[in-house]
Write a protein that holds these residues in place. Structure first.
Motif, PDB file in Angstrom:
ATOM      1  N   THR A  35      14.237  -2.872  -3.790  1.00  0.00           N
ATOM      2  CA  THR A  35      13.752  -2.142  -2.625  1.00  0.00           C
ATOM      3  C   THR A  35      14.735  -2.314  -1.475  1.00  0.00           C
ATOM      4  OG1 THR A  35      12.475  -4.011  -1.753  1.00  0.00           O
ATOM      5  CG2 THR A  35      11.355  -2.560  -3.316  1.00  0.00           C
ATOM      6  N   CYS A  36      14.462  -1.656  -0.368  1.00  0.00           N
ATOM      7  CA  CYS A  36      15.329  -1.786   0.802  1.00  0.00           C
ATOM      8  C   CYS A  36      14.535  -1.465   2.065  1.00  0.00           C
ATOM      9  CB  CYS A  36      16.546  -0.879   0.702  1.00  0.00           C
ATOM     10  SG  CYS A  36      16.172   0.871   0.499  1.00  0.00           S
ATOM     11  N   ASP A  53      10.214 -11.678  -6.441  1.00  0.00           N
ATOM     12  CA  ASP A  53       9.763 -11.754  -7.822  1.00  0.00           C
ATOM     13  C   ASP A  53       9.157 -10.420  -8.256  1.00  0.00           C
ATOM     14  OD1 ASP A  53       7.195 -11.596  -6.746  1.00  0.00           O
ATOM     15  OD2 ASP A  53       6.754 -13.730  -7.018  1.00  0.00           O
ATOM     16  N   GLY A  54       8.576 -10.398  -9.441  1.00  0.00           N
ATOM     17  CA  GLY A  54       8.034  -9.164  -9.975  1.00  0.00           C
ATOM     18  C   GLY A  54       6.919  -8.568  -9.151  1.00  0.00           C
ATOM     19  N   ARG A  55       6.250  -9.392  -8.330  1.00  0.00           N
ATOM     20  CA  ARG A  55       5.157  -8.908  -7.485  1.00  0.00           C
ATOM     21  C   ARG A  55       5.615  -8.595  -6.066  1.00  0.00           C
ATOM     22  NH1 ARG A  55       1.103 -13.739  -8.038  1.00  0.00           N
ATOM     23  NH2 ARG A  55       3.117 -14.799  -7.714  1.00  0.00           N
ATOM     24  N   GLY A  56       6.914  -8.747  -5.791  1.00  0.00           N
ATOM     25  CA  GLY A  56       7.430  -8.456  -4.463  1.00  0.00           C
ATOM     26  C   GLY A  56       7.407  -9.632  -3.517  1.00  0.00           C
ATOM     27  N   PRO A 115      19.154   5.454 -11.347  1.00  0.00           N
ATOM     28  CA  PRO A 115      19.073   5.455 -12.812  1.00  0.00           C
ATOM     29  C   PRO A 115      17.806   4.743 -13.260  1.00  0.00           C
ATOM     30  CG  PRO A 115      20.617   3.777 -12.059  1.00  0.00           C
ATOM     31  CD  PRO A 115      20.085   4.449 -10.821  1.00  0.00           C
ATOM     32  N   THR A 116      17.121   5.290 -14.251  1.00  0.00           N
ATOM     33  CA  THR A 116      15.849   4.705 -14.673  1.00  0.00           C
ATOM     34  C   THR A 116      15.771   4.604 -16.192  1.00  0.00           C
ATOM     35  OG1 THR A 116      14.764   6.876 -14.649  1.00  0.00           O
ATOM     36  CG2 THR A 116      14.594   5.542 -12.655  1.00  0.00           C
ATOM     37  N   LEU A 117      15.098   3.561 -16.635  1.00  0.00           N
ATOM     38  CA  LEU A 117      14.714   3.402 -18.034  1.00  0.00           C
ATOM     39  C   LEU A 117      13.498   2.490 -18.062  1.00  0.00           C
ATOM     40  CD1 LEU A 117      15.050   3.697 -21.085  1.00  0.00           C
ATOM     41  CD2 LEU A 117      16.638   1.759 -21.034  1.00  0.00           C
ATOM     42  N   ASN A 118      12.346   3.074 -18.340  1.00  0.00           N
ATOM     43  CA  ASN A 118      11.095   2.315 -18.403  1.00  0.00           C
ATOM     44  C   ASN A 118      10.903   1.445 -17.161  1.00  0.00           C
ATOM     45  OD1 ASN A 118      10.519   3.417 -20.933  1.00  0.00           O
ATOM     46  ND2 ASN A 118      11.579   1.760 -22.018  1.00  0.00           N
ATOM     47  N   ALA A 119      11.016   2.085 -16.005  1.00  0.00           N
ATOM     48  CA  ALA A 119      10.904   1.379 -14.723  1.00  0.00           C
ATOM     49  C   ALA A 119       9.627   1.730 -13.983  1.00  0.00           C
ATOM     50  CB  ALA A 119      12.115   1.713 -13.853  1.00  0.00           C
ATOM     51  N   ARG A 120       8.638   2.274 -14.666  1.00  0.00           N
ATOM     52  CA  ARG A 120       7.437   2.783 -14.006  1.00  0.00           C
ATOM     53  C   ARG A 120       6.762   1.737 -13.120  1.00  0.00           C
ATOM     54  NH1 ARG A 120       4.242   4.156 -11.242  1.00  0.00           N
ATOM     55  NH2 ARG A 120       2.424   5.543 -11.504  1.00  0.00           N
ATOM     56  N   ALA A 121       6.784   0.469 -13.533  1.00  0.00           N
ATOM     57  CA  ALA A 121       6.057  -0.570 -12.803  1.00  0.00           C
ATOM     58  C   ALA A 121       6.572  -0.757 -11.380  1.00  0.00           C
ATOM     59  CB  ALA A 121       6.152  -1.903 -13.559  1.00  0.00           C
ATOM     60  N   PHE A 122       7.827  -0.389 -11.128  1.00  0.00           N
ATOM     61  CA  PHE A 122       8.421  -0.641  -9.815  1.00  0.00           C
ATOM     62  C   PHE A 122       8.756   0.629  -9.042  1.00  0.00           C
ATOM     63  CE2 PHE A 122       9.832  -4.111 -12.695  1.00  0.00           C
ATOM     64  CZ  PHE A 122       9.105  -5.144 -12.114  1.00  0.00           C
ATOM     65  N   LEU A 123       8.526   1.792  -9.627  1.00  0.00           N
ATOM     66  CA  LEU A 123       8.994   3.026  -9.005  1.00  0.00           C
ATOM     67  C   LEU A 123       8.266   3.374  -7.717  1.00  0.00           C
ATOM     68  CD1 LEU A 123       9.814   5.479 -11.917  1.00  0.00           C
ATOM     69  CD2 LEU A 123      11.380   4.450 -10.275  1.00  0.00           C
ATOM     70  N   GLU A 124       6.988   3.046  -7.617  1.00  0.00           N
ATOM     71  CA  GLU A 124       6.261   3.406  -6.398  1.00  0.00           C
ATOM     72  C   GLU A 124       6.870   2.702  -5.186  1.00  0.00           C
ATOM     73  OE1 GLU A 124       2.189   2.626  -7.180  1.00  0.00           O
ATOM     74  OE2 GLU A 124       2.017   4.213  -8.692  1.00  0.00           O
ATOM     75  N   GLU A 125       7.165   1.403  -5.332  1.00  0.00           N
ATOM     76  CA  GLU A 125       7.802   0.679  -4.232  1.00  0.00           C
ATOM     77  C   GLU A 125       9.195   1.225  -3.949  1.00  0.00           C
ATOM     78  OE1 GLU A 125       7.012  -3.756  -3.578  1.00  0.00           O
ATOM     79  OE2 GLU A 125       6.762  -3.521  -5.740  1.00  0.00           O
ATOM     80  N   ARG A 126       9.958   1.483  -5.012  1.00  0.00           N
ATOM     81  CA  ARG A 126      11.326   1.991  -4.814  1.00  0.00           C
ATOM     82  C   ARG A 126      11.315   3.352  -4.140  1.00  0.00           C
ATOM     83  NH1 ARG A 126      15.893   1.041  -3.047  1.00  0.00           N
ATOM     84  NH2 ARG A 126      16.798  -0.301  -4.642  1.00  0.00           N
ATOM     85  N   CYS A 174       0.845  -1.192   0.000  1.00  0.00           N
ATOM     86  CA  CYS A 174       0.000   0.000   0.000  1.00  0.00           C
ATOM     87  C   CYS A 174       0.877   1.236   0.000  1.00  0.00           C
ATOM     88  CB  CYS A 174      -0.918   0.002   1.205  1.00  0.00           C
ATOM     89  SG  CYS A 174      -0.057  -0.081   2.793  1.00  0.00           S
ATOM     90  N   LEU A 175       0.402   2.312  -0.623  1.00  0.00           N
ATOM     91  CA  LEU A 175       1.179   3.529  -0.734  1.00  0.00           C
ATOM     92  C   LEU A 175       0.790   4.504   0.362  1.00  0.00           C
ATOM     93  CD1 LEU A 175       1.079   4.125  -4.585  1.00  0.00           C
ATOM     94  CD2 LEU A 175       2.841   3.004  -3.217  1.00  0.00           C
ATOM     95  N   PRO A 176       1.790   5.229   0.896  1.00  0.00           N
ATOM     96  CA  PRO A 176       1.486   6.247   1.889  1.00  0.00           C
ATOM     97  C   PRO A 176       0.751   7.419   1.255  1.00  0.00           C
ATOM     98  CG  PRO A 176       3.801   6.326   1.285  1.00  0.00           C
ATOM     99  CD  PRO A 176       3.220   5.132   0.611  1.00  0.00           C
ATOM    100  N   PRO A 177       0.106   8.239   2.066  1.00  0.00           N
ATOM    101  CA  PRO A 177      -0.710   9.333   1.515  1.00  0.00           C
ATOM    102  C   PRO A 177       0.039  10.271   0.603  1.00  0.00           C
ATOM    103  CG  PRO A 177      -1.180   9.001   3.842  1.00  0.00           C
ATOM    104  CD  PRO A 177      -0.016   8.125   3.518  1.00  0.00           C
ATOM    105  N   PHE A 178       1.350  10.544   0.901  1.00  0.00           N
ATOM    106  CA  PHE A 178       2.033  11.527   0.075  1.00  0.00           C
ATOM    107  C   PHE A 178       2.303  11.013  -1.334  1.00  0.00           C
ATOM    108  CE2 PHE A 178       6.008   9.349   0.347  1.00  0.00           C
ATOM    109  CZ  PHE A 178       6.156   8.931   1.655  1.00  0.00           C
ATOM    110  N   LEU A 179       2.215   9.677  -1.552  1.00  0.00           N
ATOM    111  CA  LEU A 179       2.343   9.164  -2.903  1.00  0.00           C
ATOM    112  C   LEU A 179       1.007   9.170  -3.624  1.00  0.00           C
ATOM    113  CD1 LEU A 179       4.832   6.165  -2.580  1.00  0.00           C
ATOM    114  CD2 LEU A 179       5.219   8.359  -3.680  1.00  0.00           C
ATOM    115  N   LEU A 180      -0.061   8.986  -2.885  1.00  0.00           N
ATOM    116  CA  LEU A 180      -1.378   8.979  -3.491  1.00  0.00           C
ATOM    117  C   LEU A 180      -1.861  10.394  -3.787  1.00  0.00           C
ATOM    118  CD1 LEU A 180      -3.014   6.246  -1.226  1.00  0.00           C
ATOM    119  CD2 LEU A 180      -2.321   5.993  -3.608  1.00  0.00           C
ATOM    120  N   ILE A 181      -1.531  11.324  -2.907  1.00  0.00           N
ATOM    121  CA  ILE A 181      -1.976  12.711  -3.073  1.00  0.00           C
ATOM    122  C   ILE A 181      -0.760  13.619  -2.909  1.00  0.00           C
ATOM    123  CG2 ILE A 181      -3.650  14.441  -2.322  1.00  0.00           C
ATOM    124  CD1 ILE A 181      -5.149  12.233  -0.885  1.00  0.00           C
ATOM    125  N   PRO A 182       0.018  13.831  -3.970  1.00  0.00           N
ATOM    126  CA  PRO A 182       1.267  14.587  -3.861  1.00  0.00           C
ATOM    127  C   PRO A 182       1.099  15.964  -3.235  1.00  0.00           C
ATOM    128  CG  PRO A 182       1.088  13.507  -6.003  1.00  0.00           C
ATOM    129  CD  PRO A 182      -0.228  13.344  -5.316  1.00  0.00           C
TER     130      PRO A 182
END
Length: 376
Positions: free
Chosen positions: A118-119, A148-151, A35-46, A8-16
């Protein structure tokens, strides 16, 4: 074991607009390179794991190689955060993107935050602590979990390298960098994953940036150079980072060409007078051959120039004969003289080879535990 990453995402990610960034960091302690290249699928967790760090004195340097999946648009919501520096850079390869981040880093320490990993929240604090207390510690490293891809955590068979090093990962140890270099040579395996270590930015003056002409081997080559010029590496107990295994990642597969680059890069390093190889090592009989042993054998193992391959898939075998004969005639004729038998193990086990190198080449081994920290 570190706590699993929350999905789940914290409020500041859901409502910038509801999030008020912290005051700007001056002379940030840690430069986080993303560094990023077409990483949108994982950026919220990162991003969640970066923003939740207990060490708050950091700068985030993002270098995006002109992503086409919405990565840049997503990152742009942090454009006004004084701690976050967004850059678009040419698309020139994985390690070129890493280098673009490193060129812009200003912190005392550097952490490369690969976009799909992630960390734990305490990672940076735990890694920075030993380097703050001892200038001889150039690198701090912790364990990691495979996901895996789903964490979801994966059960991955431990390598012989991991089994060899585990006794010194259960408690805090400061390890001689040269000893880790020898162990890496013995197992032909990188001593750690970038997702679990931080290093002094001053190291880059000695190692340089990552090479961009070595395929997936560039981080291992850079790590070897780092070990030769690092008096100590701090092992931090606990698996505080994750390494995500998924089909889209750049470092998914490993083949003969990678093994050849790995072998050739080791040769280059051993012949480089600037690499910091101890002069005492060069007095050991056949010193270069001993350090190259595992990489030479691994390259031959992946050549597939074997009788059992010829029987199972003649077309594949003939293709490999032509390929290897053109790229490396010496190895082709060695296999021909062996009648394409599988290369014999040059030692009874790679664990024995590691112990042999540690006993033969002067280094400080085994390490002594520093404290009895509780793993996370």
């Amino acid at each position: 074991m570190s706590a699993p990453v929350q999905t789940c995402l914290p409020p500041f990610l859901l409502i910038p607009c509801s999030w008020h960034p912290a005051p700007p960091a001056i002379n940030a302690q840690v430069s986080i390179c993303l560094p990023t290249l077409n990483a949108r699928a994982f950026l919220e967790e990162r991003l969640e794991t970066i923003l939740s760090q207990t060490l708050t004195d950091w700068e985030l340097i993002v270098c995006d190689s002109h992503s086409t999946d919405g990565t840049w648009e997503y990152l742009s919501q942090w454009a006004h955060d004084p701690r976050v520096h967004l850059h678009q850079v040419p698309k020139e390869g994985l390690y070129a993107g890493w280098n673009e981040c490193l060129k812009r880093a200003t912190g005392k320490y550097v952490y490369i935050a690969t976009a799909d990993d992630t960390c734990a929240p305490e990672l940076l604090e735990r890694l920075a602590e030993p380097m703050d207390g001892n200038e001889n510690i150039a690198v701090a490293y912790c364990g990691y979990r495979e996901i895996d891809g789903r964490g979801q955590e994966l059960t991955v068979r431990r390598s012989t390298f991991q089994k060899f090093i585990e006794p010194w990962m259960s408690a805090r140890h400061d390890v001689d960098g040269r000893a880790l270099f020898l162990i890496t040579c013995a197992f032909d395996h990188n001593w750690g994953s970038v997702t679990g270590f931080a290093f002094q930015r001053a190291l880059l003056d000695k190692t340089g940036l990552f090479r961009t002409d070595m395929g997936m081997n560039a981080d291992c080559e850079w790590a070897l150079r780092t070990l030769l010029v690092s008096p100590l590496v701090a092992f931090i107990p606990g698996r505080l980072a994750t390494w995500r295994l998924h089909e889209a990642q750049a470092s998914r597969n490993w083949g003969m060409d990678d093994a050849r680059l790995c072998r050739d890069s080791m040769r280059d390093l051993l012949n480089d007078p600037r690499a910091g190889l101890p002069e005492a090592w060069k007095t050991v009989p056949a010193w270069s051959e001993q350090l190259m042993l595992k990489r030479e054998w691994s390259y031959e193992e992946l050549s597939e120039l074997f009788r059992f391959v010829a029987r199972a898939n003649p077309r594949k075998f003939l293709t490999q004969c032509l390929r290897v004969g053109k790229q490396d005639p010496g190895m082709f004729f060695r296999q021909l003289f062996r009648l394409f038998a599988f290369p014999p193990m040059p030692t009874s086990s790679w664990e024995e080879h590691a112990n042999h190198l540690l006993a033969t080449f002067p280094c400080d081994w085994p390490p002594v535990p520093i404290s009895s920290e509780r793993p996370s």
